[in-house]
Design a protein around this motif. Structure first.
Motif, PDB file in Angstrom:
ATOM      1  N   TYR A 183       0.784  -1.227   0.000  1.00  0.00           N
ATOM      2  CA  TYR A 183       0.000   0.000   0.000  1.00  0.00           C
ATOM      3  C   TYR A 183       0.821   1.284   0.000  1.00  0.00           C
ATOM      4  O   TYR A 183       0.319   2.326  -0.421  1.00  0.00           O
ATOM      5  CB  TYR A 183      -0.967  -0.019   1.192  1.00  0.00           C
ATOM      6  CG  TYR A 183      -1.869  -1.219   1.149  1.00  0.00           C
ATOM      7  CD1 TYR A 183      -2.805  -1.382   0.128  1.00  0.00           C
ATOM      8  CD2 TYR A 183      -1.763  -2.226   2.098  1.00  0.00           C
ATOM      9  CE1 TYR A 183      -3.616  -2.497   0.060  1.00  0.00           C
ATOM     10  CE2 TYR A 183      -2.584  -3.351   2.044  1.00  0.00           C
ATOM     11  CZ  TYR A 183      -3.503  -3.483   1.023  1.00  0.00           C
ATOM     12  OH  TYR A 183      -4.300  -4.593   0.960  1.00  0.00           O
ATOM     13  N   TYR A 184       2.066   1.245   0.454  1.00  0.00           N
ATOM     14  CA  TYR A 184       2.908   2.445   0.337  1.00  0.00           C
ATOM     15  C   TYR A 184       3.730   2.381  -0.942  1.00  0.00           C
ATOM     16  O   TYR A 184       3.868   3.376  -1.648  1.00  0.00           O
ATOM     17  CB  TYR A 184       3.832   2.583   1.548  1.00  0.00           C
ATOM     18  CG  TYR A 184       4.516   3.937   1.606  1.00  0.00           C
ATOM     19  CD1 TYR A 184       3.838   5.061   2.079  1.00  0.00           C
ATOM     20  CD2 TYR A 184       5.838   4.097   1.181  1.00  0.00           C
ATOM     21  CE1 TYR A 184       4.452   6.304   2.124  1.00  0.00           C
ATOM     22  CE2 TYR A 184       6.461   5.336   1.223  1.00  0.00           C
ATOM     23  CZ  TYR A 184       5.764   6.436   1.697  1.00  0.00           C
ATOM     24  OH  TYR A 184       6.367   7.685   1.728  1.00  0.00           O
ATOM     25  N   GLU A 185       4.255   1.209  -1.244  1.00  0.00           N
ATOM     26  CA  GLU A 185       5.004   1.042  -2.482  1.00  0.00           C
ATOM     27  C   GLU A 185       4.081   0.854  -3.683  1.00  0.00           C
ATOM     28  O   GLU A 185       4.527   0.904  -4.822  1.00  0.00           O
ATOM     29  CB  GLU A 185       5.948  -0.161  -2.378  1.00  0.00           C
ATOM     30  CG  GLU A 185       6.882  -0.149  -1.189  1.00  0.00           C
ATOM     31  CD  GLU A 185       7.814   1.051  -1.154  1.00  0.00           C
ATOM     32  OE1 GLU A 185       8.052   1.643  -2.215  1.00  0.00           O
ATOM     33  OE2 GLU A 185       8.286   1.400  -0.070  1.00  0.00           O
ATOM     34  N   GLY A 186       2.795   0.611  -3.438  1.00  0.00           N
ATOM     35  CA  GLY A 186       1.830   0.500  -4.535  1.00  0.00           C
ATOM     36  C   GLY A 186       1.982  -0.755  -5.354  1.00  0.00           C
ATOM     37  O   GLY A 186       1.852  -0.723  -6.577  1.00  0.00           O
ATOM     38  N   MET A 187       2.216  -1.900  -4.691  1.00  0.00           N
ATOM     39  CA  MET A 187       2.501  -3.121  -5.426  1.00  0.00           C
ATOM     40  C   MET A 187       1.400  -4.171  -5.310  1.00  0.00           C
ATOM     41  O   MET A 187       1.665  -5.372  -5.442  1.00  0.00           O
ATOM     42  CB  MET A 187       3.832  -3.699  -4.943  1.00  0.00           C
ATOM     43  CG  MET A 187       5.007  -2.761  -5.191  1.00  0.00           C
ATOM     44  SD  MET A 187       5.250  -2.379  -6.937  1.00  0.00           S
ATOM     45  CE  MET A 187       6.028  -3.881  -7.491  1.00  0.00           C
ATOM     46  N   VAL A 188       0.178  -3.751  -5.062  1.00  0.00           N
ATOM     47  CA  VAL A 188      -0.955  -4.682  -5.040  1.00  0.00           C
ATOM     48  C   VAL A 188      -1.054  -5.366  -6.407  1.00  0.00           C
ATOM     49  O   VAL A 188      -1.086  -4.707  -7.437  1.00  0.00           O
ATOM     50  CB  VAL A 188      -2.268  -3.956  -4.720  1.00  0.00           C
ATOM     51  CG1 VAL A 188      -3.458  -4.902  -4.868  1.00  0.00           C
ATOM     52  CG2 VAL A 188      -2.229  -3.370  -3.318  1.00  0.00           C
ATOM     53  N   GLY A 271       0.659   0.755 -10.618  1.00  0.00           N
ATOM     54  CA  GLY A 271       2.022   0.332 -10.892  1.00  0.00           C
ATOM     55  C   GLY A 271       2.147  -0.755 -11.929  1.00  0.00           C
ATOM     56  O   GLY A 271       1.632  -0.661 -13.050  1.00  0.00           O
ATOM     57  N   GLU A 272       2.821  -1.828 -11.551  1.00  0.00           N
ATOM     58  CA  GLU A 272       3.145  -2.903 -12.473  1.00  0.00           C
ATOM     59  C   GLU A 272       1.966  -3.808 -12.808  1.00  0.00           C
ATOM     60  O   GLU A 272       2.113  -4.752 -13.576  1.00  0.00           O
ATOM     61  CB  GLU A 272       4.285  -3.741 -11.902  1.00  0.00           C
ATOM     62  CG  GLU A 272       5.564  -2.956 -11.678  1.00  0.00           C
ATOM     63  CD  GLU A 272       6.516  -3.059 -12.854  1.00  0.00           C
ATOM     64  OE1 GLU A 272       7.300  -4.007 -12.904  1.00  0.00           O
ATOM     65  OE2 GLU A 272       6.446  -2.197 -13.740  1.00  0.00           O
ATOM     66  N   GLN A 273       0.798  -3.529 -12.245  1.00  0.00           N
ATOM     67  CA  GLN A 273      -0.396  -4.271 -12.657  1.00  0.00           C
ATOM     68  C   GLN A 273      -0.797  -3.903 -14.080  1.00  0.00           C
ATOM     69  O   GLN A 273      -1.456  -4.679 -14.765  1.00  0.00           O
ATOM     70  CB  GLN A 273      -1.570  -3.960 -11.722  1.00  0.00           C
ATOM     71  CG  GLN A 273      -1.424  -4.500 -10.323  1.00  0.00           C
ATOM     72  CD  GLN A 273      -2.584  -4.076  -9.452  1.00  0.00           C
ATOM     73  OE1 GLN A 273      -2.908  -2.898  -9.358  1.00  0.00           O
ATOM     74  NE2 GLN A 273      -3.230  -5.031  -8.825  1.00  0.00           N
TER      75      GLN A 273
END
Length: 416
Positions: A183-188, A271-273
Motif C-alpha cells: 500500500y505504500y510502495e503501490g505493489m498490489v 504500478g506494475e499491474q
C-alpha cells in the motif's frame, strides 16, 4: 509471465562472484535497458533486491545507511506512534528499495530516495517526491534525511493514511513489511516482486533497534493530522495512470470484466499491474494486466463468449502456473492465468463453450492480501497459443491492452 525472477537468480550469482562494484554497474545498466524508450506508466519502486540475507553497509553501525535506518525507526515510533514491528517493516522496504541510501537514483524510472519516490529525474511514474514541497526534483542538496522524513510524514497523514494505521498498529513484522510493500510502495497485484531482502531486512531492524519492546501509541497515531486532500488523491491516481494499445482495433459482441466487483468504468490498477511498460519484466514489457486479489477475488468470469481450447498446468511448456486459453468466434485469444492454486479452482474443461459472464473458476484472496494466485489477463489477436506465448515479452502488437479492449467492447454494446 513473471520469469524475470528466475533471470535475477542467475544475475545474483554473477554479482556475488564478481564483486559489489561490478554488481552496481550491472544493476544500473539493467535498469536503463528496461526503461529505455517506453512511455507507459509502471511501478515507481524498482527494487534493489540483489540479496537474500542480512548484509550490506546498513549493518555497519558507523555507516550512513545504518544511521538512516535508525532515524527512520525512531521517527516512526516516536513521532508517528508506530509499533516496533511496523517501523521495522518500513525499514525492510527501504532496504529493498534503496539500501537505506538517501540518494540512489534510477534514471529510467525517474525515482530516488529511501523509498524510491517518483518524480526525481522524470515524471513517467508520477511526482510523489515533490509532493510535500521540501524536495526539489533533480536538486540533490534537498535530498536530506530531514526532508525525506518530512515526505514520509506528509504522505502518511494525507493520501497514504491507510498505511499509517495498517502498518503502524502491526504486531507482526512480516505482516507489516508486506502491507507497506502493498500500500505504500503501490505493489498490489505484484506480490511476486516482494523478494526476500525486505523481510530479512525488517527482521534485522526489529532485533537491532529493539522493536519487540515498542507497541503502537494509539494517541499519536489517532491524533496525527489526516486529510482526504483531493489534490493529493488525484496525484496518487495520476501516478498510476494507464496507457497502452487497444483503441485501434475493432471489437464485437458482448464483453464484461473478469470480476463482478469491477465497476463499469474499469478496474483500479496500480504500478506494475498495468499493461505496457514494466520495470520488473524481461524487455521492460507486461503483456496483460494483473487483478490483485487484495481488491479483486472470487469468481473469475469469461470476458467474452468463446471456446475453452486449452487448460495448461504448471510445468506445461515451461509455465509455472495454470492457464485457461479461450478462442472467440471473432478472432481473439484470451489468457486467464495465475489465479488458480490447483485444478479445483478451475470450473471449466477443454472444449466447453462459454458466454460472457460465465464462471471459469475462482481466485482466492490471501489472508493479508498476499497471494501468488492473482488473475493475469491477456488478450491477443494471435489464436495460436504457443505463438502468443513466444511473444509475451515482445512489445510488437501481438498482445493488446485488455482494459482498453474490454472498455471499447462494452461501449460498442451500449451504443447498439
Amino acid at each position: 509471465m513473471k520469469n524475470l525472477k528466475w533471470w535475477l537468480t542467475g544475475l545474483v550469482t554473477a554479482i556475488v562472484a564478481t564483486g559489489a562494484i561490478v554488481g552496481v554497474m550491472i544493476f544500473l545498466l539493467f535498469s536503463s535497458v528496461l526503461n529505455g524508450g517506453k512511455d507507459c506508466d509502471s511501478s515507481d519502486n524498482p527494487s534493489l533486491e540483489v540479496s537474500t540475507g542480512v548484509s550490506g553497509s546498513y549493518t555497519d553501525k558507523n555507516s550512513a545507511e545504518y544511521k538512516n535506518g535508525k532515524a527512520i525507526f525512531e521517527f516512526l515510533t516516536k513521532e508517528m506512534g508506530f509499533s516496533g514491528a511496523g517501523a521495522a517493516g518500513a525499514i525492510g522496504n527501504a532496504i529493498g528499495e534503496s539500501g537505506l541510501k538517501l540518494h540512489n537514483p534510477n534514471p529510467g524510472g525517474g525515482v530516488n530516495g529511501l523509498f524510491q519516490w517518483s518524480g526525481w529525474s522524470n515524471t513517467i511514474n508520477g511526482s510523489r517526491i515533490t509532493s510535500e514541497g521540501s524536495i526539489k526534483a533533480g536538486d540533490e542538496s534537498t535530498l536530506t534525511l530531514e526532508n525525506e522524513l518530512k515526505l514520509v510524514k506528509y504522505e502518511l497523514t494525507h493520501g497514504y493514511s491507510k498505511v499509517k494505521h495498517l502498518v503502524g498498529k502491526a504486531t507482526d513484522v512480516q505482516t507489516a513489511t508486506k502491507n507497506w510493500f502493498l500500500y505504500y510502495e503501490g505493489m498490489v497485484g505484484n506480490e511476486d516482486q516482494f523478494g526476500n531482502l525486505r523481510e530479512t531486512g525488517a527482521q534485522w531492524a526489529y532485533k537491532e533497534f529493539g522493536g519487540s519492546a515498542i507497541t503502537a501509541n494509539d494517541n499519536i497515531l489517532n491524533n496525527s493530522i489526516e486529510t482526504t486532500d483531493a489534490s493529493q488523491r488525484a496525484q496518487n491516481d495520476a501516478d498510476y495512470a494507464q496507457c497502452g494499445n487497444g483503441n485501434d482495433i475493432e471489437v464485437s459482441g458482448e464483453w464484461c470484466w473478469p470480476f463482478a466487483s469491477v465497476p463499469k468504468e474499469g478496474p483500479k490498477l496500480v504500478g506494475e499491474q498495468n499493461y505496457g511498460k514494466s520495470d520488473s519484466r524481461t524487455n521492460g514489457y507486461h503483456d496483460g494486466v494483473d487483478f490483485g486479489d487484495a481488491l479483486y477475488s472470487g469468481d473469475v468470469r469469461a470476458i467474452h463468449s468463446g471456446k475453452i481450447v486449452k487448460i495448461m498446468k504448471p510445468n506445461d511448456s515451461g509455465l509455472g502456473f495454470y492457464l485457461i486459453w479461450e478462442i472467440t468466434d471473432d478472432g481473439y485469444g484470451i489468457a486467464y492465468q495465475e489465479f488458480a492454486s490447483d485444478m479445483s479452482d478451475i470450473s471449466v474443461k477443454e472444449g466447453d463453450i462459454v458466454n460472457a459472464g460465465d464462471k471459469l473458476g475462482v481466485s482466492r484472496k490471501g489472508d493479508i492480501g498476499i497471494n501468488d494466485t492473482h488473475l493475469h489477463l491477456g488478450i491477443t489477436k494471435e489464436k495460436n497459443l504457443q505463438k502468443a506465448l513466444s511473444k509475451v515479452f515482445v512489445d510488437d502488437g501481438t498482445w493488446l491492452d485488455p482494459v482498453q479492449v474490454i472498455k471499447k467492447g462494452m461501449d460498442n454494446s451500449a451504443d447498439k
